[in-house]
Design a protein around this motif. Sequence first.
Motif, PDB file in Angstrom:
ATOM      1  N   LYS A  47       0.811  -1.219   0.000  1.00 15.48           N
ATOM      2  CA  LYS A  47       0.000   0.000   0.000  1.00 15.48           C
ATOM      3  C   LYS A  47       0.845   1.271   0.000  1.00 15.48           C
ATOM      4  N   TYR A  48       0.189   2.318  -0.441  1.00 17.29           N
ATOM      5  CA  TYR A  48       0.728   3.674  -0.485  1.00 17.29           C
ATOM      6  C   TYR A  48      -0.265   4.506   0.323  1.00 17.29           C
ATOM      7  N   TYR A  49       0.207   5.386   1.208  1.00 17.12           N
ATOM      8  CA  TYR A  49      -0.658   6.067   2.166  1.00 17.12           C
ATOM      9  C   TYR A  49      -0.631   7.582   2.009  1.00 17.12           C
ATOM     10  N   PHE A  50      -1.813   8.191   2.081  1.00 18.54           N
ATOM     11  CA  PHE A  50      -1.976   9.639   2.149  1.00 18.54           C
ATOM     12  C   PHE A  50      -2.469   9.955   3.558  1.00 18.54           C
ATOM     13  N   VAL A  51      -1.753  10.806   4.271  1.00 20.12           N
ATOM     14  CA  VAL A  51      -2.089  11.101   5.665  1.00 20.12           C
ATOM     15  C   VAL A  51      -3.140  12.211   5.722  1.00 20.12           C
ATOM     16  N   ASN A  52      -4.311  11.866   6.253  1.00 21.21           N
ATOM     17  CA  ASN A  52      -5.358  12.856   6.501  1.00 21.21           C
ATOM     18  C   ASN A  52      -5.126  13.557   7.833  1.00 21.21           C
ATOM     19  N   LYS A  53      -4.733  12.769   8.822  1.00 25.43           N
ATOM     20  CA  LYS A  53      -4.569  13.273  10.177  1.00 25.43           C
ATOM     21  C   LYS A  53      -3.547  12.401  10.883  1.00 25.43           C
ATOM     22  N   GLY A  54      -2.691  13.019  11.683  1.00 21.17           N
ATOM     23  CA  GLY A  54      -1.712  12.254  12.440  1.00 21.17           C
ATOM     24  C   GLY A  54      -0.327  12.366  11.850  1.00 21.17           C
ATOM     25  N   CYS A  55       0.505  11.379  12.149  1.00 23.10           N
ATOM     26  CA  CYS A  55       1.888  11.381  11.686  1.00 23.10           C
ATOM     27  C   CYS A  55       2.407   9.946  11.603  1.00 23.10           C
ATOM     28  N   LEU A  56       2.952   9.610  10.444  1.00 22.85           N
ATOM     29  CA  LEU A  56       3.608   8.321  10.239  1.00 22.85           C
ATOM     30  C   LEU A  56       5.092   8.586  10.014  1.00 22.85           C
ATOM     31  N   HIS A  57       5.916   7.570  10.225  1.00 22.78           N
ATOM     32  CA  HIS A  57       7.326   7.740   9.888  1.00 22.78           C
ATOM     33  C   HIS A  57       7.892   6.495   9.239  1.00 22.78           C
ATOM     34  N   LEU A  58       8.844   6.739   8.349  1.00 21.68           N
ATOM     35  CA  LEU A  58       9.597   5.705   7.672  1.00 21.68           C
ATOM     36  C   LEU A  58      10.918   5.597   8.409  1.00 21.68           C
ATOM     37  N   TYR A  59      11.334   4.389   8.765  1.00 25.75           N
ATOM     38  CA  TYR A  59      12.527   4.238   9.597  1.00 25.75           C
ATOM     39  C   TYR A  59      13.268   2.953   9.255  1.00 25.75           C
ATOM     40  N   PHE A  60      14.483   2.838   9.796  1.00 22.25           N
ATOM     41  CA  PHE A  60      15.208   1.569   9.768  1.00 22.25           C
ATOM     42  C   PHE A  60      15.721   1.296  11.173  1.00 22.25           C
ATOM     43  N   ASN A  61      15.892   0.024  11.472  1.00 22.89           N
ATOM     44  CA  ASN A  61      16.450  -0.382  12.758  1.00 22.89           C
ATOM     45  C   ASN A  61      17.953  -0.559  12.600  1.00 22.89           C
ATOM     46  N   ASP A  62      18.728   0.042  13.510  1.00 26.19           N
ATOM     47  CA  ASP A  62      20.175  -0.143  13.460  1.00 26.19           C
ATOM     48  C   ASP A  62      20.555  -1.448  14.166  1.00 26.19           C
ATOM     49  N   VAL A  63      21.839  -1.704  14.292  1.00 25.26           N
ATOM     50  CA  VAL A  63      22.303  -2.969  14.878  1.00 25.26           C
ATOM     51  C   VAL A  63      21.884  -3.114  16.337  1.00 25.26           C
ATOM     52  N   TYR A  64      21.536  -2.014  16.992  1.00 28.81           N
ATOM     53  CA  TYR A  64      21.080  -2.049  18.384  1.00 28.81           C
ATOM     54  C   TYR A  64      19.555  -2.059  18.488  1.00 28.81           C
ATOM     55  N   GLN A  65      18.888  -2.205  17.333  1.00 29.24           N
ATOM     56  CA  GLN A  65      17.428  -2.209  17.231  1.00 29.24           C
ATOM     57  C   GLN A  65      16.797  -0.876  17.620  1.00 29.24           C
ATOM     58  N   ASN A  66      17.538   0.205  17.445  1.00 31.30           N
ATOM     59  CA  ASN A  66      16.992   1.552  17.624  1.00 31.30           C
ATOM     60  C   ASN A  66      16.371   1.988  16.310  1.00 31.30           C
ATOM     61  N   GLN A  67      15.199   2.574  16.385  1.00 28.79           N
ATOM     62  CA  GLN A  67      14.557   3.090  15.175  1.00 28.79           C
ATOM     63  C   GLN A  67      15.203   4.420  14.796  1.00 28.79           C
ATOM     64  N   ASN A  68      15.610   4.518  13.548  1.00 25.25           N
ATOM     65  CA  ASN A  68      16.208   5.737  13.003  1.00 25.25           C
ATOM     66  C   ASN A  68      15.286   6.264  11.919  1.00 25.25           C
ATOM     67  N   THR A  69      14.634   7.380  12.191  1.00 24.83           N
ATOM     68  CA  THR A  69      13.652   7.938  11.260  1.00 24.83           C
ATOM     69  C   THR A  69      14.340   8.550  10.047  1.00 24.83           C
ATOM     70  N   ILE A  70      13.808   8.216   8.887  1.00 24.77           N
ATOM     71  CA  ILE A  70      14.280   8.763   7.622  1.00 24.77           C
ATOM     72  C   ILE A  70      13.353   9.880   7.159  1.00 24.77           C
ATOM     73  N   PHE A  71      12.052   9.704   7.437  1.00 26.00           N
ATOM     74  CA  PHE A  71      11.055  10.609   6.862  1.00 26.00           C
ATOM     75  C   PHE A  71       9.813  10.600   7.732  1.00 26.00           C
ATOM     76  N   TYR A  72       9.262  11.775   7.958  1.00 30.87           N
ATOM     77  CA  TYR A  72       7.966  11.912   8.636  1.00 30.87           C
ATOM     78  C   TYR A  72       6.914  12.281   7.593  1.00 30.87           C
ATOM     79  N   ALA A  73       5.759  11.678   7.680  1.00 32.09           N
ATOM     80  CA  ALA A  73       4.629  12.039   6.818  1.00 32.09           C
ATOM     81  C   ALA A  73       3.544  12.641   7.707  1.00 32.09           C
ATOM     82  N   LEU A  74       3.318  13.924   7.522  1.00 32.19           N
ATOM     83  CA  LEU A  74       2.299  14.655   8.264  1.00 32.19           C
ATOM     84  C   LEU A  74       1.063  14.823   7.382  1.00 32.19           C
ATOM     85  N   LYS A  75       0.116  15.578   7.860  1.00 32.38           N
ATOM     86  CA  LYS A  75      -1.128  15.852   7.134  1.00 32.38           C
ATOM     87  C   LYS A  75      -0.831  16.290   5.687  1.00 32.38           C
ATOM     88  N   ARG A  76      -1.526  15.648   4.743  1.00 35.87           N
ATOM     89  CA  ARG A  76      -1.430  15.902   3.297  1.00 35.87           C
ATOM     90  C   ARG A  76      -0.093  15.462   2.692  1.00 35.87           C
TER      91      ARG A  76
END
Length: 139
Positions: A47-76
């Motif tokens: 799926k491909y998502y259009f954000v109406n409300k809220g905030c999603l983020h695209l991330y990767f987990n590093d070797v320590y399993q910490n989430q590292n955000t690449i991109f935030y998707a806000l409204k619109r």
Amino acid sequence: MSDQLSKHIIKLVPSLEEEIEEIMSFFELEYFEERAQILEEGHNVSKYYFVNKGCLHLYFNDVYQNQNTIFYALKRWWITEYHAFLDNSKAEFGISAIEPSEVLSITKSNFEKLLVNHPLMGIYFNTIHMRAYAEAVFN
């Protein structure tokens, strides 16, 4: 809430106004709770998502399993794991909700049908991708 996407499409490609009702039929309204896992690394992207409300983020987990955000998707804003979505490969990144979110989603097959049935939507997607690229590179 699909009104936001309709207005966004018409704002960028006014000639799609007469087709907007049919265009919107390709999308599904979805809700995600805070911290909901939408896509996990290593899974198929459907799926491909259009954000109406809220905030999603695209991330990767590093070797320590910490989430590292690449991109935030806000409204619109739009979000997916683009390489995997386009190539039918496994996701290298994950997507989750930062806060309760309402989105419009479109499946890969519906996305392809949308572009075939409404070719001017290609102009819309090209425009949003050029704007996103300009924001990422030049700001």
